[in-house]
Design an enzyme around this catalytic site. Structure first.
Site, PDB file in Angstrom:
ATOM      1  N   LYS A 220       0.821  -1.221   0.000  1.00  0.00           N
ATOM      2  CA  LYS A 220       0.000   0.000   0.000  1.00  0.00           C
ATOM      3  C   LYS A 220       0.853   1.268   0.000  1.00  0.00           C
ATOM      4  O   LYS A 220       2.024   1.252   0.372  1.00  0.00           O
ATOM      5  CB  LYS A 220      -0.970  -0.029   1.184  1.00  0.00           C
ATOM      6  CG  LYS A 220      -2.119  -0.999   0.885  1.00  0.00           C
ATOM      7  CD  LYS A 220      -3.305  -0.846   1.780  1.00  0.00           C
ATOM      8  CE  LYS A 220      -4.431  -1.747   1.240  1.00  0.00           C
ATOM      9  NZ  LYS A 220      -5.520  -1.913   2.191  1.00  0.00           N
ATOM     10  N   ARG A 254      -3.817  -9.991   4.626  1.00  0.00           N
ATOM     11  CA  ARG A 254      -4.157 -10.062   3.199  1.00  0.00           C
ATOM     12  C   ARG A 254      -2.955  -9.556   2.407  1.00  0.00           C
ATOM     13  O   ARG A 254      -2.582  -8.394   2.534  1.00  0.00           O
ATOM     14  CB  ARG A 254      -5.391  -9.182   2.950  1.00  0.00           C
ATOM     15  CG  ARG A 254      -5.875  -9.141   1.503  1.00  0.00           C
ATOM     16  CD  ARG A 254      -7.125  -8.261   1.387  1.00  0.00           C
ATOM     17  NE  ARG A 254      -7.591  -8.192   0.016  1.00  0.00           N
ATOM     18  CZ  ARG A 254      -7.116  -7.350  -0.896  1.00  0.00           C
ATOM     19  NH1 ARG A 254      -6.145  -6.497  -0.587  1.00  0.00           N
ATOM     20  NH2 ARG A 254      -7.592  -7.355  -2.119  1.00  0.00           N
TER      21      ARG A 254
HETATM   22  C1  8Y7 Z   1      -8.149  -4.258   1.522  1.00  0.00           C
HETATM   23  C2  8Y7 Z   1      -9.172  -5.039   1.011  1.00  0.00           C
HETATM   24  C3  8Y7 Z   1      -8.207  -3.957  -0.610  1.00  0.00           C
HETATM   25  C4  8Y7 Z   1      -7.922  -4.273   2.925  1.00  0.00           C
HETATM   26  C5  8Y7 Z   1      -9.738  -5.856   3.092  1.00  0.00           C
HETATM   27  C6  8Y7 Z   1      -5.248  -2.994  -2.035  1.00  0.00           C
HETATM   28  C7  8Y7 Z   1     -10.151  -5.446  -1.234  1.00  0.00           C
HETATM   29  C8  8Y7 Z   1      -6.541  -2.317  -2.102  1.00  0.00           C
HETATM   30  N1  8Y7 Z   1      -7.533  -3.598   0.498  1.00  0.00           N
HETATM   31  N2  8Y7 Z   1      -9.964  -5.838   1.783  1.00  0.00           N
HETATM   32  N3  8Y7 Z   1      -9.214  -4.839  -0.320  1.00  0.00           N
HETATM   33  N4  8Y7 Z   1      -8.741  -5.092   3.666  1.00  0.00           N
HETATM   34  N5  8Y7 Z   1     -10.480  -6.619   3.900  1.00  0.00           N
HETATM   35  O1  8Y7 Z   1      -4.254  -2.221  -2.105  1.00  0.00           O
HETATM   36  O2  8Y7 Z   1      -7.079  -3.602   3.495  1.00  0.00           O
HETATM   37  O3  8Y7 Z   1      -5.128  -4.225  -1.951  1.00  0.00           O
HETATM   38  S1  8Y7 Z   1      -7.925  -3.407  -2.241  1.00  0.00           S
END
Ligand code: 8Y7
Length: 276
Positions: A220, A254
């Protein structure tokens, strides 16, 4: 802490790794949905081989500045991937805020809904309630188009906690058992660098909500702001951030880079002792 996730059951003292599977059209070939599904399925299998516990399949980018995708386009992207992985019986999470996509993905075999909108769309609570899937309730402020414009909080952690508490209540009131719920402070979603750092510093307050905490920090922009690295060189920073999140109580991280994250968590678990 046990997390019910469809037919899967996760015992959450061991931190879990969620591997990110983005299904986006392949701009280098005209193979269309078939080619992008095949590439996503191959990537998903690789992440499982590298030690991912669950895969997060998404067909619409929620990165800051991303354009929305139609419901039909999102379905056309993600369903062939979920169906293509069904026989392999991997735990699959569907990354969507659209109720119709949730329903179709759950019917196709997904066991978790990852909703950056915390089931606030009309009908979303009911669709998850009717399933046996887990659901991650994430905090965000604003939409991907405008969320980084001027994030402002008096006390970011307390405000995000209040929001997640109210969404947990709404989910339970709709009939989703607590054992199926997770929360996520939503790093980068309408937060400045200082807000993101405060949330990570105080992540254990989220663990105090009593449900597993998911943390998404991988690659990020906050890591870019700290290190000066472009997105393709944020692997080390991402592993550091995942480890910090786990040390502060995150149950699931994640990530894009599964293999290195799994190794880092193995070191952490070895130091913690046998029952982690
Ligand atoms: C997150 C996410 C994204 C996160 C959860 C990226 C879909 C942006 N970020 N879902 N999604 N938490 N639960 O940079 O921080 O991956 S998308």
């Amino acid at each position: 802490m046990i997390l019910q996730c469809g037919k899967f059951q996760f015992d959450c003292p061991r931190p879990l790794v969620m591997g990110i599977v983005n299904v986006t059209p392949d701009s280098f070939s005209d193979g269309g949905h078939h080619a992008s599904a095949a590439a996503a399925i191959a990537h998903a299998r690789l992440l499982i081989a590298q030690g991912a516990d669950i895969l997060d399949v998404g067909g619409e980018s929620t990165r800051p500045g991303a354009a929305p995708v139609s419901q039909q386009e999102e379905l056309d992207r993600v369903l062939p991937v979920i169906e293509g992985l069904r026989d392999a019986a991997f735990p699959i999470s569907i990354d969507t805020y659209k109720p119709a996509v949730m329903r179709a993905a759950l019917d196709a075999g997904a066991c978790m809904v990852n909703d950056v909108n915390a089931l606030q769309a009309e009908g979303a609570l009911e669709i998850v309630a009717q399933s046996d899937a887990a659901v991650c309730l994430m905090h965000k402020r604003g939409d991907p188009q405008n969320m980084q414009q001027r994030p402002d909080y008096a006390e970011v952690t307390s405000e995000v906690l209040d929001f997640l508490r109210s969404r947990l209540q709404a989910a339970e009131a709709a009939g989703i058992a607590r054992s199926r719920l997770l929360v996520d402070p939503g790093f980068g979603f309408g937060k400045s660098l200082e807000h993101n750092l405060a949330l990570l510093r105080e992540l254990s307050r989220f663990a105090d909500l009593g449900v597993p905490v998911l943390a998404g920090l991988s690659r990020k922009s906050m890591l870019g702001a700290i290190t000066g690295q472009s997105v393709e060189h944020r692997g080390a920073a991402s592993v550091a951030a995942a480890l910090i999140a786990v040390q502060r109580g995150a149950s699931i991280v994640r990530v894009h880079d599964v293999s290195v994250t799994v190794d880092a968590l193995k070191v952490w678990r070895a130091v913690q002792g046998t029952n982690q």
